[in-house]
Enzyme design. Sequence first.
Site, PDB file in Angstrom:
ATOM      1  N   THR A 222      12.437   4.394  33.958  1.00 12.59           N
ATOM      2  CA  THR A 222      11.134   3.924  34.427  1.00 12.59           C
ATOM      3  C   THR A 222      10.259   3.538  33.247  1.00 12.59           C
ATOM      4  OG1 THR A 222       9.208   4.459  35.815  1.00 12.59           O
ATOM      5  CG2 THR A 222      10.012   6.203  34.396  1.00 12.59           C
ATOM      6  N   ASN A 223       9.290   2.669  33.520  1.00 11.27           N
ATOM      7  CA  ASN A 223       8.259   2.366  32.527  1.00 11.27           C
ATOM      8  C   ASN A 223       6.917   2.927  32.984  1.00 11.27           C
ATOM      9  OD1 ASN A 223       9.818   0.790  30.649  1.00 11.27           O
ATOM     10  ND2 ASN A 223       9.923  -0.803  32.228  1.00 11.27           N
ATOM     11  N   ASN A 224       6.953   3.700  34.086  1.00 13.62           N
ATOM     12  CA  ASN A 224       5.711   4.216  34.653  1.00 13.62           C
ATOM     13  C   ASN A 224       5.400   5.590  34.045  1.00 13.62           C
ATOM     14  OD1 ASN A 224       3.821   5.516  36.317  1.00 13.62           O
ATOM     15  ND2 ASN A 224       4.411   4.286  38.088  1.00 13.62           N
TER      16      ASN A 224
ATOM     17  N   ASP B 155      12.538   5.486  43.335  1.00 15.63           N
ATOM     18  CA  ASP B 155      11.722   4.460  43.965  1.00 15.63           C
ATOM     19  C   ASP B 155      10.904   5.146  45.051  1.00 15.63           C
ATOM     20  OD1 ASP B 155      10.905   1.804  43.884  1.00 15.63           O
ATOM     21  OD2 ASP B 155      12.124   1.260  45.601  1.00 15.63           O
TER      22      ASP B 155
ATOM     23  N   ASP C 140      -2.960   6.881  45.490  1.00 14.70           N
ATOM     24  CA  ASP C 140      -3.481   8.254  45.556  1.00 14.70           C
ATOM     25  C   ASP C 140      -4.897   8.354  46.142  1.00 14.70           C
ATOM     26  OD1 ASP C 140      -1.228   9.564  44.682  1.00 14.70           O
ATOM     27  OD2 ASP C 140      -1.878   9.792  42.608  1.00 14.70           O
TER      28      ASP C 140
ATOM     29  N   LYS D 150      -1.374  18.444  43.308  1.00 18.44           N
ATOM     30  CA  LYS D 150      -0.621  17.340  43.918  1.00 18.44           C
ATOM     31  C   LYS D 150       0.848  17.738  44.091  1.00 18.44           C
ATOM     32  CE  LYS D 150       0.764  12.474  43.474  1.00 18.44           C
ATOM     33  NZ  LYS D 150       0.804  11.224  42.721  1.00 18.44           N
TER      34      LYS D 150
ATOM     35  N   HIS E  38       5.688  14.075  47.588  1.00 18.62           N
ATOM     36  CA  HIS E  38       7.010  13.495  47.809  1.00 18.62           C
ATOM     37  C   HIS E  38       7.864  13.583  46.544  1.00 18.62           C
ATOM     38  CE1 HIS E  38       3.706  11.017  46.606  1.00 18.62           C
ATOM     39  NE2 HIS E  38       4.522  10.222  45.922  1.00 18.62           N
ATOM     40  N   ARG E  39       7.281  13.222  45.392  1.00 19.08           N
ATOM     41  CA  ARG E  39       8.046  13.197  44.134  1.00 19.08           C
ATOM     42  C   ARG E  39       8.456  14.627  43.749  1.00 19.08           C
ATOM     43  NH1 ARG E  39       4.950  10.282  41.921  1.00 19.08           N
ATOM     44  NH2 ARG E  39       5.996   8.364  42.490  1.00 19.08           N
TER      45      ARG E  39
END
Length: 193
Positions: A7-9, A68, A151, A171, A176-177
């Site tokens: 990822t780049n996030n 994803d 968010d 959070k 979900h993550r």
Amino acid sequence: MTLIFATNNENKVKEFRSLLGDECKIITLLEAGIDIDIPEPHDTLEANAREKSVTIHRMTAQNCFAEDTGLEIAALNGAPGVLSARYAGEQKLAADNIAKVLEEMATVADRSAQFRTVISLILDGKEYQFEGISKGQISTELKGGKGFGYDPIFIPEGATRSFAEMDLTEKNQYSHRARAFKEFVAFLKTIPV
Ligand code: IMP
């Protein structure tokens, strides 16, 4: 165990690292010296997550994973879903995406939605997938300045505040993550080192 996270996030990296124990070390694409924006051409989160992990595995031959995530809104028939990042256009701007969702939901009473994350892990050349879901509601206006993406308009079930009003620890209780990641870590613990 060391895994490349495809990822780049930076926000996703931060969230994963906040959940990580000694099970494994995560190396980002940047840290691995890989400068690539991996396409997400498919119509499911599962296929896009696989596309990203397989792409990095082909380039590096190393164990790696990708994820994803999509926001699935019941009243919009599951949209933005797999198109969440590009919902308001290819610039992928969170503010535009949120504005589009709020506009489409302006007169909608059923505000139920869920975030869904799919993790694709490539370990010793074999793929494994893990899913995490966070059910909740779309708020009528933006709330909070933390987090990223959608968010500020998502209030998870069991909470009264949006993800953007929560610090990461809070959070992670709903997200979900974090839920997908828990499955992922439980699996890693079953692998002999
Ligand atoms: P992708 O998984 O990077 O393709 O993300 C899809 C879209 O969902 C992007 O617009 C992200 O900003 C957004 N997104 C992913 N995870 C989250 C989250 O935990 N909270 C809010 N938005 C998210």
